[in-house]
Design an enzyme around this catalytic site. Structure first.
Site, PDB file in Angstrom:
ATOM      1  N   GLN B  48       0.885  -1.135   0.246  1.00 41.79           N
ATOM      2  CA  GLN B  48       0.064   0.047  -0.027  1.00 41.79           C
ATOM      3  C   GLN B  48       0.885   1.170   0.049  1.00 41.79           C
ATOM      4  OE1 GLN B  48      -3.386   0.626  -0.368  1.00 41.79           O
ATOM      5  NE2 GLN B  48      -3.633  -1.853  -0.327  1.00 41.79           N
ATOM      6  N   GLN B 110       2.078  -4.550  13.559  1.00 37.16           N
ATOM      7  CA  GLN B 110       3.087  -3.627  13.850  1.00 37.16           C
ATOM      8  C   GLN B 110       2.721  -2.120  14.424  1.00 37.16           C
ATOM      9  OE1 GLN B 110       6.209  -4.838  13.919  1.00 37.16           O
ATOM     10  NE2 GLN B 110       5.859  -6.707  12.760  1.00 37.16           N
ATOM     11  N   HIS B 132      -6.449   0.911   7.551  1.00 32.80           N
ATOM     12  CA  HIS B 132      -6.962   0.082   8.040  1.00 32.80           C
ATOM     13  C   HIS B 132      -7.252   0.306   9.595  1.00 32.80           C
ATOM     14  CE1 HIS B 132      -9.072  -3.721   9.041  1.00 32.80           C
ATOM     15  NE2 HIS B 132      -8.055  -4.479   9.488  1.00 32.80           N
TER      16      HIS B 132
HETATM   17  N1  NAP Z   1      -2.635  -5.339   1.361  1.00 31.65           N
HETATM   18  C1  NAP Z   1      -3.810  -5.002   1.300  1.00 31.65           C
HETATM   19  O1  NAP Z   1      -4.465  -5.583   0.416  1.00 31.65           O
HETATM   20  C2  NAP Z   1      -4.314  -3.815   1.925  1.00 31.65           C
HETATM   21  C3  NAP Z   1      -5.721  -3.162   1.362  1.00 31.65           C
HETATM   22  C4  NAP Z   1      -6.049  -1.975   2.297  1.00 31.65           C
HETATM   23  C5  NAP Z   1      -5.558  -1.862   3.347  1.00 31.65           C
HETATM   24  N2  NAP Z   1      -4.228  -2.346   3.604  1.00 31.65           N
HETATM   25  C6  NAP Z   1      -3.825  -1.793   5.082  1.00 31.65           C
HETATM   26  O2  NAP Z   1      -2.611  -1.099   4.786  1.00 31.65           O
HETATM   27  C7  NAP Z   1      -1.450  -1.227   5.556  1.00 31.65           C
HETATM   28  C8  NAP Z   1      -0.141  -1.679   5.135  1.00 31.65           C
HETATM   29  O3  NAP Z   1      -0.351  -3.033   4.549  1.00 31.65           O
HETATM   30  P1  NAP Z   1       0.622  -3.573   3.221  1.00 31.65           P
HETATM   31  O4  NAP Z   1      -0.064  -4.733   3.114  1.00 31.65           O
HETATM   32  O5  NAP Z   1       1.043  -2.560   2.384  1.00 31.65           O
HETATM   33  O6  NAP Z   1       1.975  -3.978   4.266  1.00 31.65           O
HETATM   34  P2  NAP Z   1       3.352  -4.416   3.635  1.00 31.65           P
HETATM   35  O7  NAP Z   1       3.124  -4.708   2.195  1.00 31.65           O
HETATM   36  O8  NAP Z   1       3.479  -5.703   4.735  1.00 31.65           O
HETATM   37  O9  NAP Z   1       4.303  -3.428   4.077  1.00 31.65           O
HETATM   38  C9  NAP Z   1       4.595  -2.874   5.297  1.00 31.65           C
HETATM   39  C10 NAP Z   1       5.665  -1.824   5.213  1.00 31.65           C
HETATM   40  O10 NAP Z   1       6.185  -1.544   6.477  1.00 31.65           O
HETATM   41  C11 NAP Z   1       7.275  -1.919   6.811  1.00 31.65           C
HETATM   42  N3  NAP Z   1       7.504  -2.131   8.260  1.00 31.65           N
HETATM   43  C12 NAP Z   1       7.203  -3.456   8.754  1.00 31.65           C
HETATM   44  N4  NAP Z   1       7.324  -3.505   9.838  1.00 31.65           N
HETATM   45  C13 NAP Z   1       7.637  -2.399  10.689  1.00 31.65           C
HETATM   46  C14 NAP Z   1       8.113  -1.922  11.727  1.00 31.65           C
HETATM   47  N5  NAP Z   1       8.000  -2.580  12.858  1.00 31.65           N
HETATM   48  N6  NAP Z   1       8.325  -0.409  11.737  1.00 31.65           N
HETATM   49  C15 NAP Z   1       8.381   0.247  10.672  1.00 31.65           C
HETATM   50  N7  NAP Z   1       8.095  -0.223   9.516  1.00 31.65           N
HETATM   51  C16 NAP Z   1       7.702  -1.346   9.225  1.00 31.65           C
HETATM   52  C17 NAP Z   1       8.031  -2.707   5.925  1.00 31.65           C
HETATM   53  O11 NAP Z   1       9.193  -2.198   5.465  1.00 31.65           O
HETATM   54  P3  NAP Z   1      10.517  -3.127   6.151  1.00 31.65           P
HETATM   55  O12 NAP Z   1      10.315  -4.009   6.902  1.00 31.65           O
HETATM   56  O13 NAP Z   1      11.699  -2.701   5.098  1.00 31.65           O
HETATM   57  O14 NAP Z   1      10.959  -1.638   7.302  1.00 31.65           O
HETATM   58  C18 NAP Z   1       7.087  -2.402   4.645  1.00 31.65           C
HETATM   59  O15 NAP Z   1       7.619  -1.452   3.704  1.00 31.65           O
HETATM   60  C19 NAP Z   1      -2.324  -2.064   6.806  1.00 31.65           C
HETATM   61  O16 NAP Z   1      -2.806  -1.241   7.549  1.00 31.65           O
HETATM   62  C20 NAP Z   1      -3.165  -2.648   6.024  1.00 31.65           C
HETATM   63  O17 NAP Z   1      -4.276  -3.422   6.729  1.00 31.65           O
HETATM   64  C21 NAP Z   1      -3.885  -3.239   3.098  1.00 31.65           C
END
Ligand code: NAP
Lengths: 505, 493
Positions: B48, B110, B132
């Site tokens: 995202q 996280q 979310h």
């Molecule tokens: N995926 C979907 O379909 C979707 C749809 C709607 C909404 N959302 C929401 O969007 C948000 C993000 O989801 P996502 O799926 O995009 O996640 P993701 O692809 O897993 O990405 C997470 C990012 O956060 C970083 N991160 C992980 N742990 C961390 C920590 N402890 N401290 C700081 N940075 C950290 C990671 O980078 P590093 O590990 O390199 O630091 C990575 O860049 C969530 O709230 C989710 O519910 C997701």
């Protein structure tokens, strides 16, 4: 349709077609066509847009049906695979299953997760499926100057590079019957020569060739020539395959006679622009200025960085947010949206065409240019609808304005996209190989239109390979080589690519 | 921290669950103005984070990324994603103090740690945005009272957020303002502007609440969207192998089948999908989907109950505290299924064949979509929200299976969705064991119509069509799909 395969005899013709008939809607396309292709014959075929060249090729390849009889006789004693292979004029990468969801700017975006195979992996897979020796592919890759693409992802390839990949596969497989629709489109001068040599070699090994093209520089193995006009009319030489331009030019719509509304004298300015994907640098220290009303020709080999350069202008490249890039007089990233930029630009490219949603009608596709989106569902205000009507008439598309874009021949689709491009009377028109996949006659007509359309002072950047495929209006040229600017110069008469280009390799 | 939802009196729970208003296009006339010239700092550059950021920047906004130190020093993928696309990247200390809007796009589990780390750096009167509401609702995260807290939640995977934007459209989006944190009353204007920046306003926006978004989002992803697609795919594949269908064919039918079948949902909803079948096949699919609804209803209800009570988030966070023991085990098991390990064969399967030879999946999808929708609505979620979280998102998730099977689906969805998906799958497979014994290759693997003469009872067919078309998910779906296509043509940016 009766379709027979026989395995026995060397004496039999390779292909024997009797009484082939094909209709599209109410039009007769093929009328009682008979064709005998004997062993040792290699054909060059041409015909006007809509004459059914592509349909005929697909019918022989078993990808389309028609009324009539076709026998294909493979030589069982030959080492070559008993197969008919058809290489499409314009390869749609999107057709691959499971990758239909790509968008066309995706290849410019740096994503760490790799979504598609590399060229090498794709070729390895193809080789495995067909029991081929990879060292033979290496020879073709080198010959066609494709080594640089070996580790590229399929999504990163331009349309010309995709075409080469299809040709490499075909020449590697060496099927007993090889049909290539517009073999030269998207290839630069040098690649064309190499391709001819490779086709000659394939023919010498027993591949029967059918090339659909009106190019005068066919491989020497070609010894039969025919025009498709409902039936097949054999002629003596490639020269006789040239068709007369028959499209009359119409009066240009009034709203396009008015000069575009320029907000700045400077359209593009690039100062030391560098673009790279990881380790791979695709543009190096580019310096270039385009001022209002100028007509530029952009040239360079496949993979020299042309499409990346253009994507910087059109707001499609994420790395465009960098120092040294100015569009319409303003530094990039100073609060403008990509929609502000696109509103001033009309663009077509083969890649854009790939990803264009072709499920709308011709009329709707043109209208969607007003909003920079794909396809359109809403009614337009009267004045805008009228512009669409005027353009439809000017481009000679009235008869087919309610047809679904994707069902039309390539030439008509391109004209539709050109009309879409021009509907907002843009300040800058970017035509990136707009004639790729079109034959020479269509190309000539298309370029005449470009000349006319640009006469109101519109700025033009045109990408094209050959002299026959260039509009007259061009006056300046920029040539890229391996990501750098090789030449910037004025041109009076458009030439082919510079002489030193032809010596490369 | 207490579960926010559980601290609310019933009246307020129902009140927040029921926030749901389809927003008119005219409400977005101000474009991105509320955020123009403001500093937007996104924390996290994953699915995202990267795609929302690319869209916002392309809409003329000022975007940079704050990443945790380890990610920057280790040049992790998140750092590469941001820098290689020419974004400015910095640490929390460097960037958060300058931000007018901080966007938290790290994984949900996280969030508490991340928000605690960034809050001290956030300037007075700035805004915190989520995609979310898990952290706020399920974990009861308390945000400093001068900070505005908003949500803009695109209803699709990140890649789709980007591709639809570049096509000139967007993806349907839920927006909300946290009632406990709107000190200056600017939350809604900023949420709308952000939504325009990502393109969501062109595809239909629901004004929702943190509570309604979380309780419906969790339910959708656990059941129909991910859980049932996974269970249905694995059971279908195993059945075909058991009955001697060629493994390459079976693998291909399952991998691409869900995508082709659910594509029909986009245009004509559940009845549009069922209309792709012949009359006898439709009647059969209807009957088995009725049976499936009866069998699975208690499981759907259990998931919704556990989501409402907070039981789900509690067990998930416990598993996380336990080193993700269950999650990792289930993830590994999914990677080891026969379906996952059998490559799709080199066979041509025509579009219609995916329907005719995969009736079982059509039935699964009808049952799952309707059950998820019904269960959500019974729990107090409004029909529009329930539609987006069930029918609307199904084809988008199915697309990820077509790309690289279940592994890809579970990689693309969020960590909460992945956990919930496995939870459902674990419970659903045993539940369907007896039913699956009755299934033969006419329902999966071979053409159902083969050897049948196509005759049906007229009255029965009419009755079935009526049931399909008059289901509430179809009624609200027709309305929302119409609004979405009408909007596609209007350009407001
Ligand atoms: N995926 C979907 O379909 C979707 C749809 C709607 C909404 N959302 C929401 O969007 C948000 C993000 O989801 P996502 O799926 O995009 O996640 P993701 O692809 O897993 O990405 C997470 C990012 O956060 C970083 N991160 C992980 N742990 C961390 C920590 N402890 N401290 C700081 N940075 C950290 C990671 O980078 P590093 O590990 O390199 O630091 C990575 O860049 C969530 O709230 C989710 O519910 C997701």
């Amino acid at each position: 349709m009766e379709r027979g395969f026989r395995g026995e005899a060397m004496k039999q013709p390779v292909v024997h077609i009797r009484h082939l008939n094909l209709k599209y809607k109410n039009n007769v396309v093929l009328k009682d066509l008979n064709w005998t292709i004997n062993r040792g014959d290699n054909w060059l075929l041409n015909g006007i847009s809509g004459s059914g060249k592509t349909s005929l090729a697909k019918i022989i390849a078993g990808q389309q049906s028609a009324v009539g009889e076709i026998d294909i006789n493979f030589d069982t004693t030959s080492k070559l695979p008993a197969r008919v292979l058809y290489v499409e004029s314009w390869y749609q990468f999107k057709n691959l299953e499971g990758v239909a969801n790509f968008y066309y700017q995706q290849r410019y975006t740096n994503l760490q997760f790799k979504e598609t195979l590399t060229v090498k992996a794709e070729l390895k897979l193809f080789g495995k499926e067909n029991n081929l020796d990879f060292t033979e592919a290496e020879v073709l890759i080198d010959a066609l100057g494709y080594s640089g693409q070996r580790d590229s992802q399929l999504i990163e390839l331009s349309s010309g590079e995709h075409k080469k990949l299809q040709l490499i596969k075909a020449l590697w497989l060496k099927p007993q019957l090889l049909i290539i629709d517009q073999p030269y489109t998207g290839l630069d001068v040098n690649s064309r020569k190499v391709l001819n040599r490779l086709l000659d070699e394939a023919a010498a090994e027993g591949v029967t060739l059918i090339l659909i093209s009106n190019d005068e520089h066919a491989p020497s193995a070609i010894n039969r020539f025919a025009l498709l006009e409902g039936t097949l009319v054999e002629v003596a030489s490639a020269e006789e395959l040239q068709l007369e331009a028959d499209q009359p030019l119409r009066e240009i719509p009034g709203f396009l006679k008015v000069p575009p509304n320029y907000s700045s004298d400077h359209i593009v300015k690039m100062v030391n622009i560098n673009i790279s994907y990881g380790e791979k640098q695709v543009l190096k220290n580019i310096n270039w200025e385009v001022n209002k009303g100028e007509k530029w020709l952009l040239q360079g080999h496949n993979g020299s960085g042309k499409s990346t350069l253009l994507s910087l202008l059109n707001g499609d490249h994420p790395q465009a947010y960098t120092d040294g890039l100015y569009l319409f007089g303003k530094p990039r990233g100073s609060g403008e949206s990509i929609w502000d930029i696109k509103q001033r630009i009309g663009l077509i490219s083969p890649e854009f065409h790939w990803y264009f949603d072709s499920s709308s009608t011709v009329w709707q596709s043109i209208a969607s240019g007003l909003y920079d989106n794909f396809g359109l569902t809403l009614e337009l205000p009267y004045s805008k609808a009228q512009k669409v009507d005027e353009l439809v008439a000017y481009f000679g598309l009235t008869d087919i304005k309610n047809e679904i874009l994707g069902t039309l021949p390539l030439g008509k689709q391109r004209l539709t996209l050109l009309a879409r491009t021009i509907i907002k009377d843009p300040e800058l028109l970017i035509l990136d190989e707009p004639c790729q996949g079109l034959d020479q006659q269509q190309t000539r007509y298309f370029n005449q239109l470009v000349d006319e359309l640009c006469s109101n002072g519109m700025t033009l950047i045109y990408v094209g390979h050959y002299e026959s495929a260039l509009p007259d209006t061009l006056e300046k040229r920029i040539v890229l080589e391996k990501g750098t600017v090789k030449i910037i110069e004025d041109i009076n008469v458009p030439e082919t690519e510079p002489a030193d280009f032809q010596q490369v390799n | 921290m207490a579960n926010y939802f559980n601290t609310l009196p019933l009246r307020e729970q129902l009140n927040q669950l029921g926030v749901c208003e389809f927003m008119e296009n005219s409400e977005f006339a101000d474009g991105v103005n509320a955020l123009k010239g403001k500093k937007i700092v996104i924390v996290g550059c994953g699915a995202q984070g990267l795609n929302q950021g690319l869209n916002l920047r392309d809409s003329g906004l000022d975007v940079s990324y704050a990443l945790r130190k380890e990610a920057i020093e280790g040049k992790r993928d998140s750092w590469k994603n941001a820098t290689s696309n020419n974004f400015k990247v910095g640490t929390y200390e460097e960037l958060i103090p300058t931000a007018d809007l901080v966007v938290n796009l790290t994984p949900d589990k996280q969030h508490t740690a991340v928000v605690n780390a960034i809050m001290p750096f956030m300037k007075q009167g700035s805004t915190l945005l989520y995609s979310h509401g898990f952290n706020i609702v399920e974990e009861g995260m308390q945000i400093r009272k001068d900070i505005t807290v908003i949500m803009v939640a695109p209803k699709s995977p990140g890649s789709e957020v980007r591709s639809e934007y570049l096509r000139g459209f967007g993806v349907p989006t839920l927006i909300a303002v946290h009632p406990e944190n709107d000190p200056e009353g600017k939350g809604l204007a900023q949420a709308k502007a952000y939504c325009v920046g990502t393109g969501g306003h062109r595809a239909g926006v629901l004004r929702s609440s943190f509570v309604a978004e979380v309780k419906s989002d969790l339910m959708g992803e656990q059941t129909i969207l991910c859980g049932l697609l996974q269970t249905g795919s694995i059971l279908s594949f195993d059945k075909m192998i058991e009955k001697g269908i060629d493994p390459g064919y079976a693998s291909k039918l399952v991998q691409y089948g869900v995508e082709v079948i659910t594509e029909a949902l986009k245009h004509g909803g559940v009845s549009g999908m069922m209309d792709r079948l012949s009359n006898p096949a439709k009647i059969k699919a209807f009957k088995i989907s009725e049976e499936l609804k009866d069998i699975m209803r208690p499981l759907f209800q259990k998931h919704q109950d556990d989501i409402m009570s907070g039981e789900f988030s509690k067990t998930m966070m416990e598993d996380w505290a336990n080193g993700d023991a269950n999650l990792l085990k289930w993830r590994a098991e999914t990677g080891e299924t026969a379906f996952e390990k059998t490559p799709a064969g080199d066979v041509k399967i025509g579009e219609q064949e995916y329907f005719d030879n995969y009736l079982l999946m059509v039935a699964f999808i009808r049952a799952g979509v309707e059950l998820a929708f019904e269960t959500m609505v019974e729990a107090g979620i409004k029909a529009e929200s329930a539609y987006y979280e069930s029918l609307h998102e199904t084809p988008l998730i199915a697309n990820t299976i077509a790309r690289k099977k279940l592994f890809e689906m579970n990689r693309v969805i969020s960590d909460t969705a992945e956990y919930g998906c496995y939870l459902f799958d674990q419970a659903c497979k045993p539940l369907l064991a007896d039913f699956m014994k009755t299934v033969d290759t006419d329902l999966v693997g071979k053409n159902y119509n083969e050897g049948k003469d196509g005759s049906v009872d007229n009255a029965e067919l009419v009755a079935i069509n009526e049931v399909l078309r008059e289901h509430p998910v179809e009624i609200v779906g027709r309305k929302l799909r119409k609004a979405m296509t009408a909007m596609k043509a209007i350009k407001t940016v």
